[in-house]
Design a protein around this motif. Structure first.
Motif, PDB file in Angstrom:
ATOM      1  N   SER A   1     -12.218   8.900  10.746  1.00  0.00           N
ATOM      2  CA  SER A   1     -10.880   8.831  10.300  1.00  0.00           C
ATOM      3  C   SER A   1     -10.067  10.101   9.862  1.00  0.00           C
ATOM      4  CB  SER A   1     -10.618   7.696   9.572  1.00  0.00           C
ATOM      5  OG  SER A   1      -9.378   7.437   8.920  1.00  0.00           O
TER       6      SER A   1
ATOM      7  N   GLN B   1       3.573   9.226   4.655  1.00  0.00           N
ATOM      8  CA  GLN B   1       2.779   9.981   5.572  1.00  0.00           C
ATOM      9  C   GLN B   1       2.689  11.437   5.104  1.00  0.00           C
ATOM     10  OE1 GLN B   1       5.625   8.828   6.249  1.00  0.00           O
ATOM     11  NE2 GLN B   1       6.600   9.588   7.841  1.00  0.00           N
TER      12      GLN B   1
ATOM     13  N   GLY C   1       0.695  -1.122  -0.054  1.00  0.00           N
ATOM     14  CA  GLY C   1       0.110  -0.108   0.038  1.00  0.00           C
ATOM     15  C   GLY C   1       0.721   1.212   0.030  1.00  0.00           C
ATOM     16  N   GLU C   2       2.046   1.240   0.719  1.00  0.00           N
ATOM     17  CA  GLU C   2       2.944   2.395   0.564  1.00  0.00           C
ATOM     18  C   GLU C   2       3.542   2.373  -0.627  1.00  0.00           C
ATOM     19  OE1 GLU C   2       4.674   2.593   5.138  1.00  0.00           O
ATOM     20  OE2 GLU C   2       5.164   0.592   4.019  1.00  0.00           O
TER      21      GLU C   2
ATOM     22  N   GLY D   1      -7.629   5.499   0.698  1.00  0.00           N
ATOM     23  CA  GLY D   1      -6.253   4.731   0.383  1.00  0.00           C
ATOM     24  C   GLY D   1      -5.519   4.649   1.648  1.00  0.00           C
ATOM     25  N   GLY D   2      -6.062   5.114   2.651  1.00  0.00           N
ATOM     26  CA  GLY D   2      -5.119   5.005   4.117  1.00  0.00           C
ATOM     27  C   GLY D   2      -4.354   6.243   4.152  1.00  0.00           C
ATOM     28  N   ARG D   3      -4.090   7.127   3.351  1.00  0.00           N
ATOM     29  CA  ARG D   3      -3.376   8.302   3.503  1.00  0.00           C
ATOM     30  C   ARG D   3      -3.757   9.441   4.454  1.00  0.00           C
ATOM     31  NH1 ARG D   3      -3.181   7.144  -2.115  1.00  0.00           N
ATOM     32  NH2 ARG D   3      -1.194   5.868  -2.547  1.00  0.00           N
ATOM     33  N   THR D   4      -2.985   9.686   5.240  1.00  0.00           N
ATOM     34  CA  THR D   4      -3.271  10.687   6.374  1.00  0.00           C
ATOM     35  C   THR D   4      -3.684  12.281   5.574  1.00  0.00           C
ATOM     36  OG1 THR D   4      -1.993   9.792   8.080  1.00  0.00           O
ATOM     37  CG2 THR D   4      -2.748  12.099   8.375  1.00  0.00           C
TER      38      THR D   4
ATOM     39  N   SER E   1      -7.621   9.684   7.636  1.00  0.00           N
ATOM     40  CA  SER E   1      -7.010   9.090   6.466  1.00  0.00           C
ATOM     41  C   SER E   1      -8.244   9.070   5.297  1.00  0.00           C
ATOM     42  CB  SER E   1      -6.381   7.874   6.751  1.00  0.00           C
ATOM     43  OG  SER E   1      -5.423   7.651   7.566  1.00  0.00           O
ATOM     44  N   ASP E   2      -7.793   9.232   4.272  1.00  0.00           N
ATOM     45  CA  ASP E   2      -8.577   8.812   3.004  1.00  0.00           C
ATOM     46  C   ASP E   2      -8.871   7.352   2.689  1.00  0.00           C
ATOM     47  OD1 ASP E   2      -6.481   7.931   1.571  1.00  0.00           O
ATOM     48  OD2 ASP E   2      -6.220   9.663   0.349  1.00  0.00           O
TER      49      ASP E   2
END
Length: 337
Positions: free
Chosen positions: A289, A127, A38-39, A294-297, A291-292
Motif C-alpha cells: 500500500s 491527501q 478519518g479525514e 492511518g490511511g494517509r498517502t 498509505s500508512d
C-alpha cells in the motif's frame, strides 16, 4: 468578484515564490461536502491538544471543532502539487496597525484564524503532506505584536508534526519575506493580469528618483522572519526538494548508480531514518500500500521508481543536505543529468 490588493499580493507570492500551481482567493467550504471521521482525525487531535493546553481557552470557548470548519474562509489558498504542500494565507491591511478591538481581542482573533485555517487544510486536503497556515499584515503595533508572538510561540510548542507549521508575519518581515521576494521572482513576468504585479509595473515606470520604490528590491536577500517564518525556499536546478528527489532518483537509476544492495537498503525504515531522517522507508515495493496505518498517502502513486517501487513523497526542507550527501555517496552529479 472583487480582489483586494493584499489578496493579489499573496496570490502572486504563492505563484511566483512558493511555486503553487493551484491558487484560489476567498476559499470557502461547501455544505454539500461529506467529510469522513478519518479525514478529520488529524486536525481534531490537534484541536484537542490546543484546547487542553490552557493557553487558548478564550479563543475557542464558543466554537466546537465542527463549527470552526463550517465557519471557514481562507483569504488565499495555494497548492504546490509537486511538493504536496497546501498553504493557507490570511491577510489584513489596517493603516493604523492591525486592530480587531483591544490588543487582547486582536491577538485572540489572529490565533483563531491561524488555527482554523490549519484545521481546514488538514481536513479537506488530507491527501497532501505539508500544511502551512500564515497570517500576514504590513503593520502591527508593538503592544499587540508582543501578545501575538507569545501566543504563536505557545502554539508552536504544541506542534509535534514536521508536516504542519504556523506563522505570523508583519512589519519589516512583511516587506522582506513577502513583498521583496515576490517582486524579485516576478521581475520577468511582463504579461500578467495580477493586480499587485501590475501595480509594481506601474511604479517602475516612475523615473523620479525618490519615488522609485521598487528599483532596488530585486537585490535584497530574503531573511527568515523573527519568529522563524517563511524564508526563501532552497532549490536545485530550479526545483524544490520533492521535485528534485523525483528527478534525481529517475536519473540516478537510469545511470546505474543505485545498486541492488542500495535498493534493499532504501526499503529499510532504519536505514531511511538514519540516512535521510525519513519517517517512512524511502522505497516500497509496488505490491504494498502507498498509505500508512492511518490511511494517509505517503508515496507517489503515479510512477514506479527503480523499476518496481513506490518512492516516498514525504520530503521537507530540513532533508536537503542529507539527500545531497546520499547523492554524493552514490557518485551522482547534476552535470550528468
Amino acid at each position: 468578484m472583487k480582489i483586494e490588493i493584499g489578496e493579489s499580493l499573496v496570490s502572486s507570492y504563492l505563484n511566483h515564490v512558493l511555486g503553487c500551481r493551484i491558487i484560489q482567493t476567498n476559499w470557502k467550504t461547501s455544505g454539500n461536502w461529506t467529510i469522513a471521521e478519518g479525514e478529520k482525525s488529524r486536525a481534531k487531535a490537534f484541536y484537542q491538544d490546543i484546547i487542553g493546553s490552557g493557553h487558548f481557552d478564550e479563543i475557542f470557548k464558543e466554537s466546537t471543532f465542527d463549527q470552526l470548519l463550517k465557519q471557514a474562509e481562507i483569504d488565499v489558498l495555494g497548492i504546490n502539487t509537486s511538493e504536496s504542500t497546501v498553504y493557507g494565507i490570511d491577510v489584513a491591511f489596517h493603516g493604523a496597525g492591525l486592530n480587531y478591538g483591544s490588543k487582547e481581542e486582536t491577538a485572540d482573533r489572529i490565533l483563531k484564524k491561524v488555527f482554523r485555517t490549519l484545521f481546514v487544510m488538514q481536513t479537506y486536503f488530507d491527501q497532501y503532506y505539508q500544511f502551512q497556515s500564515i497570517f500576514i499584515t504590513p503593520k502591527t503595533n508593538q503592544a499587540t505584536l508582543v501578545l501575538i508572538e507569545d501566543l504563536i510561540e505557545k502554539a508552536k510548542g504544541l506542534i509535534h508534526d514536521e508536516s504542519i507549521s504556523i506563522d505570523f508575519i508583519t512589519n519589516d518581515d512583511f516587506f522582506d519575506c513577502i513583498v521583496a521576494p515576490t517582486i524579485k521572482a516576478s521581475k520577468n513576468e511582463n504579461d500578467t493580469s495580477e493586480l499587485f504585479l501590475r501595480s509594481v509595473k506601474l511604479m517602475q515606470l516612475d523615473s523620479r528618483k525618490n519615488l522609485s520604490i521598487t528599483k532596488d528590491v530585486g537585490s535584497k536577500s530574503i531573511p527568515s522572519s523573527s519568529n522563524g517564518a517563511v524564508s526563501e525556499r532552497r532549490t536545485k536546478k530550479g526545483m524544490k526538494i520533492g521535485q528534485y528527489v523525483r528527478h534525481t532518483f529517475r536519473t540516478a537509476y537510469e545511470q546505474g548508480l543505485i545498486s541492488k544492495g542500495e535498493i534493499i537498503n532504501l526499503q529499510d525504515p532504519t536505514y531511511s531514518k538514519q540516512t535521510f531522517n525519513a519517517n517512512f522507508e524511502v522505497l516500497r515495493l509496488n505490491t504494498r500500500s502507498i498509505s500508512d496505518a492511518g490511511g494517509r498517502t505517503r508515496y507517489y502513486a503515479k510512477e514506479y521508481y527503480c523499476d518496481k517501487y513506490y518512492l516516498t513523497s514525504q520530503w521537507v526542507e530540513s532533508q536537503w543536505d542529507l539527500y545531497l550527501n546520499w547523492l554524493k555517496s552514490i557518485n551522482y552529479s547534476d552535470s550528468s543529468s
